[in-house]
Design an enzyme around this catalytic site. Structure first.
Site, mmCIF file in Angstrom:
data_model
loop_
_atom_site.group_PDB
_atom_site.id
_atom_site.type_symbol
_atom_site.label_atom_id
_atom_site.label_comp_id
_atom_site.label_asym_id
_atom_site.label_seq_id
_atom_site.Cartn_x
_atom_site.Cartn_y
_atom_site.Cartn_z
ATOM 1 N N LYS A 129 0.836 -1.196 0.000
ATOM 2 C CA LYS A 129 0.000 0.000 0.000
ATOM 3 C C LYS A 129 0.873 1.249 0.000
ATOM 4 O O LYS A 129 1.857 1.335 0.745
ATOM 5 C CB LYS A 129 -0.908 -0.021 1.239
ATOM 6 N N SER A 174 -9.435 1.431 3.096
ATOM 7 C CA SER A 174 -8.678 2.255 2.172
ATOM 8 C C SER A 174 -7.602 1.489 1.395
ATOM 9 O O SER A 174 -7.022 2.021 0.439
ATOM 10 C CB SER A 174 -8.002 3.396 2.934
ATOM 11 N N SER A 233 -9.655 -0.923 7.250
ATOM 12 C CA SER A 233 -9.100 -0.720 5.908
ATOM 13 C C SER A 233 -8.360 -1.900 5.311
ATOM 14 O O SER A 233 -7.979 -1.853 4.145
ATOM 15 C CB SER A 233 -8.175 0.502 5.915
#
Length: 377
Positions: free
Chosen positions: A24, A101, A125
């Site tokens: 990420k 996210s 997330s």
């Protein structure tokens, strides 16, 4: 739309060969900028001088980082949308959100471009995109995996965790994060069934069916403090967001949702934060007491099937996930058989502090007992 913010040359081999890891783009990698999914951050960024500490095991294992993945701006939205960097398409149901996210890492795993995805989880997330993309995601115990070099949203809640197509892959990912970590010698035997208002009855039914099919001893469990967690969560997230990133308020390239969160956060006082931490301690004690009576808690990850890309506003994506961030405990989300669902429903198991080994042992037992919902090739 793109999964990747930065892509590196992929290895020749996938599963069974060189391990491919998607990271990420809230996690620093030496020699690469970290955008945190925000144009304003990207435009101010300089190359990271070192890896985030959580990547040490990835490097020592010789795994191949195939790229840094798209996320929602500053890790804020749980939907997985990003107007600047693009919203990755959900490979299981392209008309539905990918979840966020950690959207890019989840999609990279679900479509086979990575074996392990690393994400962050502050209110769901890792678990939410795992649920939306029909893969497995593990939220780790707060403080277990170091977050130095990881873009903060709310440091007292932020965690780093792995995603994979199955529980065995999450075990591999956990060992990348903590090389000496091991799976528990046995799975849970007594499961506490937690029911929260507002969940689609069809989702509750498939969760009950899965637990019954595995043969767990199931006991109904209540957490009376559940509804009071959200005020404390909002106070902590907004207050810590402001304290970490106040220089981004009204900056060019910051989106409306994030700017609104920053604006709200500046009015959170130290007294309000202190009161939220007191509420947090009481909630942690309540969850710990429940887990003294059962091995793990079980509930869905989402209140219903993932919403459509055109209609996700108002969907309570963090309703069933965020309270466990406040508690600090680990939680794993995994797909279960769900005939007729557009995306397989996701079972969430919650364990005691540092109980990741128990959660993974239990998840492995569930996968052995059930027909795992297939992912697309």
């Amino acid at each position: 739309m793109s999964i990747w913010v930065t892509r590196f040359d992929p290895p020749a081999a996938g599963p069974g060969g060189l391990l491919r890891v998607a990271v990420k783009d809230a996690i620093d990698m030496a020699g690469v900028i970290t955008t945190a999914g925000c144009a304003a951050v990207r435009d101010r960024a300089v190359l990271a001088t070192s890896d985030a500490r959580c990547l040490a095991g990835v490097r020592s294992a010789g795994a191949h980082i195939v790229g840094k993945t798209t996320l929602t701006e500053l890790c804020v939205s749980p939907a997985g949308d990003n107007t600047t960097f693009g919203t990755p398409a959900n490979p299981v149901a392209p008309d539905r959100i990918p979840g966020g996210s950690s959207s890019g890492s989840a999609v990279a795993v679900a479509n086979g471009e990575a074996d392990i995805g690393l994400g962050t989880d502050t209110g769901g997330s890792v678990r939410i995109p795992a649920a939306c993309c029909a893969i497995v995601g593990l939220k780790t115990t707060w403080g277990r995996v170091p977050t130095e070099g990881v873009w903060p949203l709310a440091p007292s809640l932020d965690t780093v965790g792995p995603m994979a197509r199955d529980v065995a892959g999450v075990v591999t990912g956990m060992r990348l994060l903590e090389p000496d970590w091991t799976v528990a010698s046995r799975p849970a035997r007594v499961v506490g069934r937690l029911r929260i208002a507002g969940v689609d009855p069809a989702v509750e039914d498939v969760v009950d069916a899965a637990l019954h099919a595995v043969g767990f001893t199931v006991r109904e469990v209540r957490l009376p403090g559940w509804e009071q967690t959200y005020d404390a969560l909002d106070t902590i997230i907004l207050g810590e967001l402001w304290r970490a990133h106040h220089t981004l308020l009204d900056a060019d390239g910051v989106g409306e949702i994030v700017n609104g969160g920053l604006d709200a956060g500046r009015y959170i006082t130290e007294q309000q934060l202190a009161e939220a931490m007191v509420a947090r301690a009481a909630w942690q004690a309540e969850v710990a007491a429940a887990l003294d009576e059962v091995d793990v808690l079980a509930l869905p990850t989402l209140v219903a099937s993932p919403p459509l890309l055109t209609a996700f506003a108002g969907f309570p994506l963090t309703r069933l996930t965020a309270p466990f961030n406040l508690a600090g405990v680990p939680a794993i989300s995994m797909p279960i058989p769900s005939p007729g669902f557009p995306v397989p429903a996701s079972l969430q198991l919650v364990g005691p502090m540092y109980g990741e080994g128990l959660l993974c042992a239990t998840g492995l037992a569930i996968e052995r007992a059930l027909d795992r919902p297939p992912l697309p090739d």
